[in-house]
Design a protein around this motif. Structure first.
Motif, short mmCIF file in Angstrom:
data_model
loop_
_atom_site.label_atom_id
_atom_site.label_comp_id
_atom_site.label_asym_id
_atom_site.label_seq_id
_atom_site.Cartn_x
_atom_site.Cartn_y
_atom_site.Cartn_z
N LEU A 142 -3.20 4.32 -0.83
CA LEU A 142 -4.40 4.62 -1.60
C LEU A 142 -5.65 4.00 -0.98
O LEU A 142 -6.75 4.56 -1.07
CB LEU A 142 -4.24 4.13 -3.04
CG LEU A 142 -3.15 4.85 -3.86
CD1 LEU A 142 -2.96 4.18 -5.21
CD2 LEU A 142 -3.49 6.33 -4.04
N GLN A 143 -5.50 2.85 -0.35
CA GLN A 143 -6.65 2.14 0.22
C GLN A 143 -6.98 2.58 1.65
O GLN A 143 -8.11 2.42 2.09
CB GLN A 143 -6.41 0.64 0.18
CG GLN A 143 -6.33 0.06 -1.23
CD GLN A 143 -6.02 -1.42 -1.24
OE1 GLN A 143 -5.66 -2.01 -0.21
NE2 GLN A 143 -6.17 -2.05 -2.40
N ARG A 144 -5.98 3.11 2.36
CA ARG A 144 -6.18 3.50 3.76
C ARG A 144 -5.74 4.96 3.95
O ARG A 144 -4.65 5.23 4.46
CB ARG A 144 -5.36 2.59 4.67
CG ARG A 144 -5.84 1.15 4.74
CD ARG A 144 -7.13 1.05 5.57
NE ARG A 144 -6.98 1.62 6.90
CZ ARG A 144 -6.51 0.96 7.97
NH1 ARG A 144 -6.12 -0.31 7.85
NH2 ARG A 144 -6.42 1.56 9.15
N THR A 189 0.05 1.08 -2.34
CA THR A 189 -1.27 0.45 -2.35
C THR A 189 -1.99 0.71 -1.02
O THR A 189 -3.16 1.07 -1.00
CB THR A 189 -1.16 -1.06 -2.61
OG1 THR A 189 -0.56 -1.26 -3.90
CG2 THR A 189 -2.52 -1.71 -2.59
N THR A 190 -1.26 0.54 0.08
CA THR A 190 -1.86 0.82 1.40
C THR A 190 -2.24 2.28 1.51
O THR A 190 -3.31 2.61 2.05
CB THR A 190 -0.87 0.45 2.52
OG1 THR A 190 -0.50 -0.92 2.39
CG2 THR A 190 -1.48 0.68 3.88
#
Length: 273
Positions: free
Chosen positions: A91-93, A88-89
């Motif tokens: 993909l978001q960062r 998740t991190t």
């Protein structure tokens, strides 16, 4: 006697689908897509989502890389991770996927050759946006590449193969710099399409160092069984590696002329008609 029309009106363009994975000539049922095509689209969409979300089987990949046999490989593969601690991190960062974790930096510095004679090439394998693209194609490509480099007239000295989890393309710049490599090639899973969830991409950079942009890289994409075959991709990369070392450049100044012989040999090209 009443003639019954088929439920699905076929499209004459459909015969072209034998030549491409693109969705073409799908036909129609009334004003809608046929059920089979709708279901096929939903399956492809699910496969694309899985390619992004499913984790790379690092243990399996490391074992396969360790089993590679080549006189160019003097060390076993090295496993590292980026600063993106989870998917998740990642993909978001995107910025965190371009940087090595502190622990990875320390481990890589222990293996580096700073101050010694540089190695010619560092190979980096990163999961990117398609774990299955890496899982299914990276080892086959590396087998072809190591064979081509070993038989090449020029001598190639390789750093240990590095595997990075939650990595993006630019992370290869830091890795190549810390390994004191003249050139780095990053093998990475490409963003999946609805007909290509398993695509592997290559990014070549001469003189890797942190802070470079995509203008400094050459890309070979769509490496998969239904796209560019591993053997053909290896031959194209070896050409670029030779030219990159000869000119000491990569990216915009380095032109891929590996297919010029097709025109020079007089093979008809439909684009030139």
């Amino acid at each position: 006697m009443t003639e019954h029309k088929p439920a699905v009106t076929e499209n004459p363009w459909r015969r072209l689908s034998a030549l491409t994975d693109a969705r073409i000539g799908l036909g129609r049922a009334g004003i809608s897509l046929p059920t089979r095509e709708l279901l096929a689209f939903q399956l492809a969409h699910a496969q694309a989502r899985d390619a992004v979300r499913l984790p790379l089987d690092i243990d399996r990949l490391m074992a396969e890389l360790a089993a590679l046999e080549s006189p160019l490989l003097r060390h076993g593969p090295v496993q590292l991770e980026s600063q993106a601690g989870d998917r998740t991190t990642y993909l978001q960062r995107p910025d965190l996927g371009r940087r090595l974790s502190q622990q990875s930096c320390e481990r890589l510095d222990e293996l580096g050759h700073t101050g010694d004679t540089p190695v010619d090439l560092a190979l980096v394998v990163a999961d990117g946006l398609s774990s299955c693209g890496v899982q299914q194609n990276a080892v086959a490509f590396l087998e072809a590449l190591l064979t081509d480099l070993d038989s090449d007239s020029q001598r190639w000295e390789l750093a240990p193969i590095v595997v990075v989890s939650q990595g993006r393309v630019a992370i290869g710049d830091d890795i190549g710099h810390r390994l004191n490599a003249r050139c780095v090639v990053v093998l990475i899973g490409e963003r999946p399409g609805l007909s290509s969830p398993d695509s592997l991409g290559l990014y070549l950079t001469w003189g890797p160092r942190p802070g470079l942009t995509d203008a400094s890289r050459n890309c070979i994409s769509n490496i998969r069984p239904a796209g560019l075959k591993a053997s053909a991709a290896s031959q194209r990369l070896v050409y670029l590696l030779r030219e990159s070392r000869r000119q000491q450049v990569s990216g915009v100044p380095l032109k891929d002329r590996s297919e010029d012989s097709v025109i020079e040999q007089g093979i008809e090209n439909f684009l030139l008609r």
